[in-house]
Scaffold this motif. Structure first.
Motif, mmCIF file in Angstrom:
data_model
loop_
_atom_site.group_PDB
_atom_site.id
_atom_site.type_symbol
_atom_site.label_atom_id
_atom_site.label_comp_id
_atom_site.label_asym_id
_atom_site.label_seq_id
_atom_site.Cartn_x
_atom_site.Cartn_y
_atom_site.Cartn_z
ATOM 1 N N SER A 1 0.787 -1.163 0.117
ATOM 2 C CA SER A 1 0.011 0.027 0.059
ATOM 3 C C SER A 1 1.034 1.301 0.064
ATOM 4 C CB SER A 1 -0.821 0.105 1.243
ATOM 5 O OG SER A 1 -1.616 1.016 1.398
ATOM 6 N N TYR A 2 1.996 1.216 0.800
ATOM 7 C CA TYR A 2 2.807 2.340 0.933
ATOM 8 C C TYR A 2 3.612 2.535 -0.467
ATOM 9 C CZ TYR A 2 6.776 5.206 2.195
ATOM 10 O OH TYR A 2 7.552 6.351 2.515
ATOM 11 N N GLU A 3 3.963 1.374 -1.134
ATOM 12 C CA GLU A 3 4.634 1.832 -2.470
ATOM 13 C C GLU A 3 3.593 2.072 -3.512
ATOM 14 O OE1 GLU A 3 6.108 -2.074 -3.271
ATOM 15 O OE2 GLU A 3 7.588 -2.172 -1.841
ATOM 16 N N VAL A 4 2.247 1.977 -3.381
ATOM 17 C CA VAL A 4 1.322 2.131 -4.299
ATOM 18 C C VAL A 4 1.091 3.762 -4.237
ATOM 19 C CG1 VAL A 4 -0.971 2.088 -5.112
ATOM 20 C CG2 VAL A 4 0.222 0.001 -4.679
ATOM 21 N N GLN A 5 1.228 4.081 -2.853
ATOM 22 C CA GLN A 5 1.166 5.645 -2.355
ATOM 23 C C GLN A 5 2.045 6.511 -3.070
ATOM 24 O OE1 GLN A 5 0.368 6.249 1.716
ATOM 25 N NE2 GLN A 5 -1.497 4.914 1.826
ATOM 26 N N LEU A 6 3.228 5.801 -2.805
ATOM 27 C CA LEU A 6 4.592 6.633 -3.327
ATOM 28 C C LEU A 6 4.132 6.701 -4.788
ATOM 29 C CD1 LEU A 6 7.455 4.821 -1.645
ATOM 30 C CD2 LEU A 6 6.468 7.255 -1.256
ATOM 31 N N LEU A 7 3.799 5.706 -5.672
ATOM 32 C CA LEU A 7 3.359 5.770 -7.107
ATOM 33 C C LEU A 7 2.538 6.979 -7.563
ATOM 34 C CD1 LEU A 7 3.899 4.872 -10.053
ATOM 35 C CD2 LEU A 7 2.064 3.018 -9.262
ATOM 36 N N ALA A 8 1.213 6.924 -6.467
ATOM 37 C CA ALA A 8 0.600 7.998 -6.655
ATOM 38 C C ALA A 8 1.277 9.478 -6.769
ATOM 39 C CB ALA A 8 -0.711 7.938 -5.586
ATOM 40 N N GLY A 9 2.232 9.305 -5.645
ATOM 41 C CA GLY A 9 2.814 10.855 -5.499
ATOM 42 C C GLY A 9 3.560 10.988 -6.608
ATOM 43 N N ARG A 10 4.295 10.121 -7.342
ATOM 44 C CA ARG A 10 5.031 10.291 -8.549
ATOM 45 C C ARG A 10 4.226 10.801 -9.667
ATOM 46 N NH1 ARG A 10 8.290 5.847 -6.563
ATOM 47 N NH2 ARG A 10 7.063 4.549 -7.958
ATOM 48 N N VAL A 11 3.130 10.313 -9.668
ATOM 49 C CA VAL A 11 1.990 10.729 -10.922
ATOM 50 C C VAL A 11 1.593 12.107 -10.683
ATOM 51 C CG1 VAL A 11 -0.096 10.387 -11.927
ATOM 52 C CG2 VAL A 11 1.340 8.468 -11.457
#
Length: 106
Positions: A22-32
């Motif tokens: 979940s944290y990794e997916v949140q990081l991806l959202a931040g990059r987008v």
């Protein structure tokens, strides 16, 4: 002999792995989202260029081209923000993915 985990139960390791994903997916959202912010910066530069005093036909054509590119960038920014929101929602689902199985254990 190893202890078996009942089917449908969630171990601490499973919960930790879900949390990490979940944290990794949140990081991806931040990059987008950061990409959308970069588009904002490019659009600001385009606006500066469009405000320049273009006199020649080539300069006016360039200004017109910048306007069309700015419209495309606006759409790209909107899509990037929508994608970021979708990825953030997905991160919540990833975090919750183990909860239904765990709820039956209590």
């Amino acid at each position: 002999m190893s202890a078996s985990v009942p089917a449908g139960s969630v171990t601490a390791a499973d919960a930790a792995a879900c949390s990490s994903r979940s944290y990794e997916v949140q990081l991806l959202a931040g990059r987008v989202e950061a990409c959308a912010e970069q588009v904002d910066a490019v659009q600001a530069r385009f606006r500066q260029l469009q405000l320049m005093d273009w006199q020649s036909p080539a300069g006016l054509a360039y200004r017109s081209s910048l306007g069309m590119q700015a419209v495309s960038l606006t759409r790209a920014r909107e899509r990037a923000l929508a994608a970021s929101l979708a990825v953030r929602r997905h991160s919540v689902q990833v975090a919750r993915s183990a909860l239904p199985a765990a709820a039956g254990d209590y």
